[in-house]
Design a protein around this motif. Structure first.
Motif, PDB file in Angstrom:
ATOM      1  N   ASN A 172       4.025  -9.820   7.430  1.00  0.00           N
ATOM      2  CA  ASN A 172       2.754  -9.265   6.963  1.00  0.00           C
ATOM      3  C   ASN A 172       2.380  -8.025   7.758  1.00  0.00           C
ATOM      4  OD1 ASN A 172       1.344 -10.808   4.807  1.00  0.00           O
ATOM      5  ND2 ASN A 172       1.699 -12.527   6.177  1.00  0.00           N
ATOM      6  N   LEU A 173       2.506  -8.126   9.067  1.00  0.00           N
ATOM      7  CA  LEU A 173       2.207  -6.995   9.949  1.00  0.00           C
ATOM      8  C   LEU A 173       3.036  -5.779   9.578  1.00  0.00           C
ATOM      9  CD1 LEU A 173       1.190  -5.667  12.699  1.00  0.00           C
ATOM     10  CD2 LEU A 173       3.269  -6.679  13.689  1.00  0.00           C
ATOM     11  N   LEU A 174       4.343  -5.964   9.429  1.00  0.00           N
ATOM     12  CA  LEU A 174       5.240  -4.850   9.123  1.00  0.00           C
ATOM     13  C   LEU A 174       4.888  -4.210   7.781  1.00  0.00           C
ATOM     14  CD1 LEU A 174       8.597  -6.466  10.293  1.00  0.00           C
ATOM     15  CD2 LEU A 174       7.405  -4.556  11.403  1.00  0.00           C
ATOM     16  N   MET A 175       4.538  -5.015   6.793  1.00  0.00           N
ATOM     17  CA  MET A 175       4.163  -4.472   5.487  1.00  0.00           C
ATOM     18  C   MET A 175       2.889  -3.641   5.583  1.00  0.00           C
ATOM     19  SD  MET A 175       4.976  -7.495   2.737  1.00  0.00           S
ATOM     20  CE  MET A 175       6.657  -7.849   2.219  1.00  0.00           C
ATOM     21  N   LEU A 176       1.903  -4.169   6.296  1.00  0.00           N
ATOM     22  CA  LEU A 176       0.642  -3.439   6.435  1.00  0.00           C
ATOM     23  C   LEU A 176       0.830  -2.164   7.241  1.00  0.00           C
ATOM     24  CD1 LEU A 176      -1.675  -6.512   7.065  1.00  0.00           C
ATOM     25  CD2 LEU A 176      -1.741  -5.009   5.063  1.00  0.00           C
ATOM     26  N   GLN A 177       1.644  -2.223   8.288  1.00  0.00           N
ATOM     27  CA  GLN A 177       1.926  -1.014   9.071  1.00  0.00           C
ATOM     28  C   GLN A 177       2.638   0.035   8.227  1.00  0.00           C
ATOM     29  OE1 GLN A 177       4.131  -2.296  12.556  1.00  0.00           O
ATOM     30  NE2 GLN A 177       2.284  -2.392  13.797  1.00  0.00           N
ATOM     31  N   ALA A 178       3.497  -0.409   7.330  1.00  0.00           N
ATOM     32  CA  ALA A 178       4.251   0.518   6.487  1.00  0.00           C
ATOM     33  C   ALA A 178       3.389   1.137   5.395  1.00  0.00           C
ATOM     34  CB  ALA A 178       5.452  -0.192   5.869  1.00  0.00           C
ATOM     35  N   GLY A 179       2.206   0.557   5.164  1.00  0.00           N
ATOM     36  CA  GLY A 179       1.289   1.114   4.176  1.00  0.00           C
ATOM     37  C   GLY A 179       1.222   0.362   2.871  1.00  0.00           C
ATOM     38  N   ALA A 180       1.743  -0.859   2.838  1.00  0.00           N
ATOM     39  CA  ALA A 180       1.710  -1.641   1.599  1.00  0.00           C
ATOM     40  C   ALA A 180       0.280  -2.040   1.248  1.00  0.00           C
ATOM     41  CB  ALA A 180       2.589  -2.881   1.737  1.00  0.00           C
ATOM     42  N   LYS A 181      -0.051  -1.916  -0.024  1.00  0.00           N
ATOM     43  CA  LYS A 181      -1.304  -2.469  -0.549  1.00  0.00           C
ATOM     44  C   LYS A 181      -0.935  -3.847  -1.096  1.00  0.00           C
ATOM     45  CE  LYS A 181      -4.896  -1.760  -4.062  1.00  0.00           C
ATOM     46  NZ  LYS A 181      -5.948  -2.356  -3.238  1.00  0.00           N
ATOM     47  N   ILE A 204       7.374   5.974  -1.406  1.00  0.00           N
ATOM     48  CA  ILE A 204       8.226   4.956  -0.799  1.00  0.00           C
ATOM     49  C   ILE A 204       7.766   3.578  -1.251  1.00  0.00           C
ATOM     50  CG2 ILE A 204       8.616   6.358   1.268  1.00  0.00           C
ATOM     51  CD1 ILE A 204       6.735   4.426   2.760  1.00  0.00           C
ATOM     52  N   ASN A 205       8.587   2.585  -0.995  1.00  0.00           N
ATOM     53  CA  ASN A 205       8.210   1.203  -1.251  1.00  0.00           C
ATOM     54  C   ASN A 205       8.014   0.539   0.117  1.00  0.00           C
ATOM     55  OD1 ASN A 205       8.123  -1.592  -1.785  1.00  0.00           O
ATOM     56  ND2 ASN A 205       9.364  -1.357  -3.627  1.00  0.00           N
ATOM     57  N   PRO A 206       6.796   0.561   0.650  1.00  0.00           N
ATOM     58  CA  PRO A 206       6.575   0.066   2.012  1.00  0.00           C
ATOM     59  C   PRO A 206       6.898  -1.414   2.182  1.00  0.00           C
ATOM     60  CG  PRO A 206       4.491   0.533   0.914  1.00  0.00           C
ATOM     61  CD  PRO A 206       5.551   1.080   0.042  1.00  0.00           C
ATOM     62  N   GLY A 207       6.644  -2.210   1.142  1.00  0.00           N
ATOM     63  CA  GLY A 207       6.969  -3.631   1.222  1.00  0.00           C
ATOM     64  C   GLY A 207       8.459  -3.863   1.363  1.00  0.00           C
ATOM     65  N   LEU A 208       9.230  -3.112   0.593  1.00  0.00           N
ATOM     66  CA  LEU A 208      10.688  -3.230   0.648  1.00  0.00           C
ATOM     67  C   LEU A 208      11.214  -2.747   1.994  1.00  0.00           C
ATOM     68  CD1 LEU A 208      13.371  -3.856  -0.692  1.00  0.00           C
ATOM     69  CD2 LEU A 208      13.325  -1.560  -1.707  1.00  0.00           C
ATOM     70  N   GLU A 209      10.672  -1.648   2.480  1.00  0.00           N
ATOM     71  CA  GLU A 209      11.108  -1.145   3.788  1.00  0.00           C
ATOM     72  C   GLU A 209      10.829  -2.163   4.892  1.00  0.00           C
ATOM     73  OE1 GLU A 209       9.803   2.727   4.845  1.00  0.00           O
ATOM     74  OE2 GLU A 209      10.909   3.711   3.225  1.00  0.00           O
ATOM     75  N   ALA A 210       9.676  -2.818   4.825  1.00  0.00           N
ATOM     76  CA  ALA A 210       9.315  -3.803   5.846  1.00  0.00           C
ATOM     77  C   ALA A 210      10.225  -5.022   5.781  1.00  0.00           C
ATOM     78  CB  ALA A 210       7.855  -4.223   5.669  1.00  0.00           C
ATOM     79  N   LEU A 211      10.475  -5.535   4.577  1.00  0.00           N
ATOM     80  CA  LEU A 211      11.345  -6.703   4.438  1.00  0.00           C
ATOM     81  C   LEU A 211      12.759  -6.395   4.901  1.00  0.00           C
ATOM     82  CD1 LEU A 211      11.866  -9.604   3.469  1.00  0.00           C
ATOM     83  CD2 LEU A 211      12.285  -8.665   1.168  1.00  0.00           C
ATOM     84  N   THR A 212      13.267  -5.226   4.547  1.00  0.00           N
ATOM     85  CA  THR A 212      14.613  -4.831   4.967  1.00  0.00           C
ATOM     86  C   THR A 212      14.683  -4.673   6.479  1.00  0.00           C
ATOM     87  OG1 THR A 212      14.948  -3.681   2.857  1.00  0.00           O
ATOM     88  CG2 THR A 212      16.427  -3.113   4.664  1.00  0.00           C
TER      89      THR A 212
END
Length: 399
Positions: A172-181, A204-212
């Motif tokens: 969750n933290l990584l997604m929010l830091q990456a800018g995911a809504k 970009i796809n911040p959620g995908l970047e965070a999960l990867t």
């Protein structure tokens, strides 16, 4: 008046309880502490039966589940202006998302970086990583992988779901830091897999970047490989010196002291994305709320919640529980604490998101991680599946 809580013995609240009773002659306050693994079920059962307490402890992600069982605190007791002045922004997000204030926090914890100073010293690392890019570099320097791919020394507990404490919070933290809504409440859909325009980065796809980013630490084909499902549970691995870094909340400081008194560890702010000016941290905390069951006691219960979270009582609570403060006017007081200062400062920049049912979403996120690590699915598919499941959850449980 009846109060239900978790974690805290009555002695922790005694000063505030006694003062409040003295202000209201003849008032009797019954406090019941319930084990955390039993608390939610017992609370739900009692409230459903029209019984239960007047004042309850509520976890910061619970409001969407229990808003219909709680009463908003009257404006005469605390206004939204007061809330914003006294508490970090995330408290409004969690406890007053639509303007009405349903709870006030007792403390405010956030994820931080625990690191083994002896391992860092041996590796020639003079300070903890400040960015995730530095974190990756540290992982490469510390990890030891043999020719067969066996992890001889792990650098960090990252990448899997079940054997990492708070793994889904880290994601969750990584997604929010990456800018995911994360969600769109109006449309009742999850959006953490959507492509977004991020200033300085483009589409970009911040959620995908965070999960990867997260699952790469458990991918043997990646240069940052340092963890897998065969590792001990993250807290155990850290205090045993089997991994050099762990991400967790402040309440495990005492766990580490108890399990390994000689462990030479430090606590640092959670790493942030490189060149990002806005700090993003992830919270976990409890507050006090008033149930609809309170009836004629409601106004007194509102006053009690406000009283127990004022500056004086909040400071006493922090001293007795050794937890990070929630009030803005106490951050300066705690910021020099060698262990808790990091957490209290991070509370000012904490961000959370509206979760219809936090336990179900936690399971969905854990399955998303395992879909990549165990099932071998592409992160994009795992993300899409999880997003669809959260959307179904939002629509299914809407009135």
């Amino acid at each position: 008046m009846t109060v239900w809580g978790v974690f805290d013995n009555r002695t922790v609240l005694e000063t505030g309880l006694n003062e409040f009773v003295n202000l209201h002659g003849g008032l009797e306050i019954t406090y019941k502490k319930i084990p955390v693994d039993e608390y939610e079920k017992e609370l739900v059962d009692e409230l459903a039966a029209g019984r239960g307490p007047d004042v309850v402890y509520i976890q910061n992600a619970w409001l969407p589940k229990y808003e219909d069982k709680l009463q908003p605190i009257s404006d005469e007791v605390i206004s939204i202006v007061d809330l914003r002045r006294e508490f970090p922004d995330v408290v409004e997000t969690d406890f007053a998302p639509d303007g009405d204030i349903y709870a006030l926090p007792l403390y405010l914890d956030t994820l931080a970086l625990y690191y083994n100073k002896d391992v860092f010293n041996s590796a020639g690392l003079t300070r903890p990583p400040k960015t995730w890019e530095e974190f990756q570099d540290y992982v490469k320097k510390i990890s030891r992988i043999d020719a067969t791919g066996e992890i001889l020394r792990s650098a960090a507990a990252m990448g899997t779901a079940r054997n990492i404490n708070r793994s889904t919070d880290i994601l969750n933290l990584l997604m929010l830091q990456a800018g995911a809504k994360m969600v769109n409440r109006d449309d009742e859909i999850a959006t953490f897999g959507n492509i977004r325009f991020i200033e300085g980065a483009g589409d970009i796809n911040p959620g995908l970047e965070a999960l990867t980013f997260y699952t790469d630490f458990a991918n043997p084909l990646k240069s940052v490989y340092t963890w897998n499902d065969d590792q001990d549970y993250s807290i155990d691995a850290f205090y045993a010196g089997k991994t050099a870094m762990m991400i967790n909340y402040s309440h495990h400081i005492q766990t580490l002291h108890d399990k390994s008194p000689s462990l030479n560890f430090g606590i640092a702010p959670i790493p942030q994305p490189k060149n990002q000016s806005k700090l993003v941290n992830y919270p976990n905390y409890w507050g006090l709320a008033v149930t609809k069951k309170a009836g004629k006691t409601s106004e007194l219960a509102f006053e009690f919640v406000r009283f127990m979270t004022n500056q004086a009582n909040s400071q006493i609570y922090a001293q007795l529980t050794e937890k990070p403060v929630a009030r803005r006017d106490l951050v300066e007081w705690q910021r020099t604490d060698p262990e808790l200062g990091v957490f209290s400062l991070q509370g000012l920049t904490a961000i959370s998101w509206w979760q219809k049912d936090n336990l179900i979403i936690e399971q969905i996120f854990a399955n998303m991680i395992e879909s990549v690590i165990k099932d071998g699915n592409a992160p994009a598919k795992a993300l899409s599946d999880a997003e669809e499941q959260v959307s179904v959850l939002m629509q299914k449980q809407s009135p």
